[in-house]
Design a protein around this motif. Structure first.
Motif, mmCIF file in Angstrom:
data_model
loop_
_atom_site.group_PDB
_atom_site.id
_atom_site.type_symbol
_atom_site.label_atom_id
_atom_site.label_comp_id
_atom_site.label_asym_id
_atom_site.label_seq_id
_atom_site.Cartn_x
_atom_site.Cartn_y
_atom_site.Cartn_z
ATOM 1 N N GLN A 43 -65.474 -15.188 47.764
ATOM 2 C CA GLN A 43 -65.184 -16.447 48.543
ATOM 3 C C GLN A 43 -64.603 -17.213 48.353
ATOM 4 O OE1 GLN A 43 -69.630 -18.230 46.722
ATOM 5 N NE2 GLN A 43 -68.943 -16.354 45.590
ATOM 6 N N LEU A 44 -64.160 -19.134 49.223
ATOM 7 C CA LEU A 44 -62.614 -19.592 49.120
ATOM 8 C C LEU A 44 -62.804 -19.868 47.769
ATOM 9 C CD1 LEU A 44 -63.619 -21.686 52.164
ATOM 10 C CD2 LEU A 44 -62.077 -19.804 52.511
ATOM 11 N N VAL A 45 -63.675 -20.470 47.129
ATOM 12 C CA VAL A 45 -63.537 -20.564 45.380
ATOM 13 C C VAL A 45 -63.924 -19.182 44.551
ATOM 14 C CG1 VAL A 45 -64.582 -22.323 43.860
ATOM 15 C CG2 VAL A 45 -64.106 -23.391 45.874
ATOM 16 N N PRO A 46 -62.995 -19.127 44.598
ATOM 17 C CA PRO A 46 -63.587 -17.672 43.384
ATOM 18 C C PRO A 46 -64.858 -17.922 42.135
ATOM 19 C CG PRO A 46 -61.150 -18.126 42.935
ATOM 20 C CD PRO A 46 -61.837 -18.890 44.319
ATOM 21 N N THR A 47 -65.731 -17.794 42.412
ATOM 22 C CA THR A 47 -66.889 -17.652 40.825
ATOM 23 C C THR A 47 -66.920 -16.377 40.037
ATOM 24 O OG1 THR A 47 -67.220 -20.016 43.143
ATOM 25 C CG2 THR A 47 -69.094 -18.733 40.634
ATOM 26 N N VAL A 48 -67.156 -16.749 39.014
ATOM 27 C CA VAL A 48 -67.858 -15.602 38.173
ATOM 28 C C VAL A 48 -68.883 -16.293 37.524
ATOM 29 C CG1 VAL A 48 -65.170 -14.404 37.836
ATOM 30 C CG2 VAL A 48 -65.730 -16.108 36.149
ATOM 31 N N GLY A 49 -69.303 -15.742 36.784
ATOM 32 C CA GLY A 49 -70.754 -16.347 36.339
ATOM 33 C C GLY A 49 -71.367 -15.217 34.450
ATOM 34 N N SER A 50 -71.826 -15.783 33.967
ATOM 35 C CA SER A 50 -72.027 -15.064 32.718
ATOM 36 C C SER A 50 -72.758 -15.462 32.143
ATOM 37 C CB SER A 50 -71.032 -15.469 31.971
ATOM 38 O OG SER A 50 -71.272 -15.063 29.936
ATOM 39 N N TYR A 51 -73.659 -15.131 31.039
ATOM 40 C CA TYR A 51 -75.151 -15.419 30.288
ATOM 41 C C TYR A 51 -74.421 -16.086 29.050
ATOM 42 C CZ TYR A 51 -78.950 -15.310 26.799
ATOM 43 O OH TYR A 51 -80.397 -16.045 26.448
ATOM 44 N N TYR A 52 -74.824 -17.277 28.818
ATOM 45 C CA TYR A 52 -73.970 -18.010 28.283
ATOM 46 C C TYR A 52 -75.175 -18.198 26.704
ATOM 47 C CZ TYR A 52 -72.606 -21.520 24.594
ATOM 48 O OH TYR A 52 -71.713 -21.450 23.656
ATOM 49 N N THR A 53 -74.749 -18.161 25.390
ATOM 50 C CA THR A 53 -75.778 -17.876 24.022
ATOM 51 C C THR A 53 -75.146 -17.974 22.549
ATOM 52 O OG1 THR A 53 -77.426 -17.020 22.501
ATOM 53 C CG2 THR A 53 -75.822 -15.600 24.219
ATOM 54 N N THR A 54 -75.312 -18.630 22.016
ATOM 55 C CA THR A 54 -74.085 -18.639 20.465
ATOM 56 C C THR A 54 -74.633 -17.524 19.652
ATOM 57 O OG1 THR A 54 -76.353 -20.406 19.772
ATOM 58 C CG2 THR A 54 -74.236 -21.109 20.686
ATOM 59 N N THR A 55 -75.592 -16.661 20.078
ATOM 60 C CA THR A 55 -75.704 -15.507 19.425
ATOM 61 C C THR A 55 -74.683 -14.410 19.402
ATOM 62 O OG1 THR A 55 -78.252 -15.355 20.161
ATOM 63 C CG2 THR A 55 -77.381 -13.326 19.211
ATOM 64 N N PRO A 56 -74.092 -14.262 18.069
ATOM 65 C CA PRO A 56 -72.655 -12.770 18.171
ATOM 66 C C PRO A 56 -72.469 -12.865 19.369
ATOM 67 C CG PRO A 56 -73.192 -14.387 16.409
ATOM 68 C CD PRO A 56 -74.356 -14.340 16.965
ATOM 69 N N GLY A 57 -74.225 -11.394 19.169
ATOM 70 C CA GLY A 57 -73.076 -10.234 19.748
ATOM 71 C C GLY A 57 -73.463 -10.452 20.301
ATOM 72 N N LYS A 58 -74.139 -11.395 22.156
ATOM 73 C CA LYS A 58 -73.581 -11.369 22.878
ATOM 74 C C LYS A 58 -72.620 -11.454 23.690
ATOM 75 C CE LYS A 58 -78.618 -10.588 24.108
ATOM 76 N NZ LYS A 58 -78.909 -9.601 24.839
ATOM 77 N N GLY A 59 -71.662 -11.738 22.650
ATOM 78 C CA GLY A 59 -70.290 -11.641 23.081
ATOM 79 C C GLY A 59 -69.865 -13.041 24.594
ATOM 80 N N CYS A 60 -70.696 -13.952 24.099
ATOM 81 C CA CYS A 60 -69.659 -14.707 24.871
ATOM 82 C C CYS A 60 -68.546 -15.136 24.444
ATOM 83 C CB CYS A 60 -70.465 -16.428 24.506
ATOM 84 S SG CYS A 60 -70.747 -17.141 25.773
ATOM 85 N N ASP A 61 -68.168 -15.671 23.537
ATOM 86 C CA ASP A 61 -66.981 -15.567 23.019
ATOM 87 C C ASP A 61 -65.520 -14.286 24.148
ATOM 88 O OD1 ASP A 61 -67.788 -13.526 21.763
ATOM 89 O OD2 ASP A 61 -65.856 -13.295 20.134
ATOM 90 N N ILE A 62 -65.839 -12.964 24.367
ATOM 91 C CA ILE A 62 -65.265 -12.650 25.022
ATOM 92 C C ILE A 62 -64.967 -12.544 26.626
ATOM 93 C CG2 ILE A 62 -64.972 -10.033 26.293
ATOM 94 C CD1 ILE A 62 -66.701 -9.234 23.448
ATOM 95 N N ALA A 63 -66.122 -13.458 27.379
ATOM 96 C CA ALA A 63 -66.403 -13.558 28.622
ATOM 97 C C ALA A 63 -65.954 -15.316 28.466
ATOM 98 C CB ALA A 63 -67.871 -14.088 29.016
ATOM 99 N N LEU A 64 -65.619 -15.910 27.930
ATOM 100 C CA LEU A 64 -65.039 -16.917 27.467
ATOM 101 C C LEU A 64 -63.725 -16.498 27.711
ATOM 102 C CD1 LEU A 64 -67.237 -19.826 26.457
ATOM 103 C CD2 LEU A 64 -66.986 -19.867 28.636
#
Length: 314
Positions: free
Chosen positions: A154-175
């Motif tokens: 895409q002209l504007v490259p886009t990435v997605g992720s599942y967001y949660t505050t549960t530590p095991g889901k690793g949202c901090d890693i994705a961010l």
């Protein structure tokens, strides 16, 4: 199980804070809502007993605690099956009881290779069956699959992720991965969805598109609008979003865990397999290069990887 009701102390606190009397929680959404089968909700949070279930051919447990309940049911309730979706010996559960359920004389079905290996190697269960999930291709599919040309970047490259505050889901890693990529790709965009919990605003970058409780159709739309999907769980039984994302033509899915042998596919860029900066930078760089305009088209690789996975499920 029924949702917990507000306690008297919670009601009093709400009144003192001027928020009024707390209403009873609404009925929780269920995977059975759109399935034409009878479902029952017990009146309190307690073990399931014979009176709760009809006589049947099969009765299945999906969690260590429900496995204890199923083990006590009468033979008339059906052949007892234990669905292994993870190895549930977490720090916050009684590990001795978890291990005891693994030794029960029940048929075992594993959703991924690694819980099947644990059943065989740690508990000597050589009859465990491997039945990996797959995506519902009527729900998750490439909306441009019938277009004259396959979708490019895409002209504007886009990435997605599942967001949660549960530590095991690793949202901090994705961010973290997103922030590294955004340094090289200034117009990089992030979209995310959750499952009802409200994110802390300080954790999310500016300009984020976020839906905290999307419908299944909206989930597909999130996948389809992305060039890459960040899957960053620290511990996961299977990781179905990877398959859903690939089925929806998300060109790249990035993992942290190489523990998930189900996804040894060329279309996957592993963000990190160890807690070392060197490996993090190397694999994050691969993630960034796939998003660059001249980084090569991974669509063919994605299609081959998804077909390879589907072939393994047959």
């Amino acid at each position: 199980m029924p949702l917990p009701q507000p306690t008297l102390i919670q009601q009093l606190r709400s009144l003192l804070r001027g928020r009024g009397w707390l209403s009873a929680p609404k009925t929780q959404k269920s995977h059975f809502d759109k399935v034409d089968v009878e479902s029952r909700v017990i009146e309190t949070n307690r073990p399931i007993i014979d009176l709760d279930v009809p006589d049947a051919d099969i009765v299945m447990a999906t969690w260590w605690e429900t496995t204890e309940w199923v083990a006590k049911l009468s033979p008339s309730k059906g052949t007892k099956v234990y669905l292994l979706q993870h190895y549930e010996a977490f720090d916050y559960v009684p590990q001795g009881r978890v291990e005891a359920t693994r030794r029960l004389p029940m048929h075992k079905i594993a959703v991924a290779l690694w819980p099947a290996d644990i059943a065989r190697n740690q508990y000597g269960d050589l009859s465990v069956f491997l039945v990996p999930p797959t995506a519902d291709t009527k729900q998750f599919y490439d909306p441009l699959s019938r277009a004259p040309q396959p979708r490019g970047k895409q002209l504007v490259p886009t990435v997605g992720s599942y967001y949660t505050t549960t530590p095991g889901k690793g949202c901090d890693i994705a961010l973290k991965a997103f922030s590294i990529a955004a340094e090289k790709i200034p117009n990089l965009r992030l979209v995310a969805f959750g499952s009802g919990n409200t994110p802390h605003p300080n954790l999310l970058p500016d300009g984020l598109e976020y839906n905290k409780a999307p419908t299944q159709d909206q989930v597909k739309e999130f996948y389809s609008k992305c060039d890459a999907w960040l899957f960053s769980s620290r511990s996961e039984g299977f990781g179905l979003p990877i398959i859903e994302a690939m089925a929806s033509a998300c060109q790249l899915s990035a993992l942290r865990l190489v523990l998930l042998r189900n996804y040894k596919l060329a279309s996957v860029a592993y963000l990190s397999s160890q807690k070392t900066q060197k490996i993090w930078q190397k694999r994050s760089s691969r993630f960034v290069s796939c998003l660059m305009p001249n980084g090569g088209n991974v669509q063919d690789c994605l299609v081959k990887g998804y077909k390879l996975y589907l072939r393994g499920c047959n």
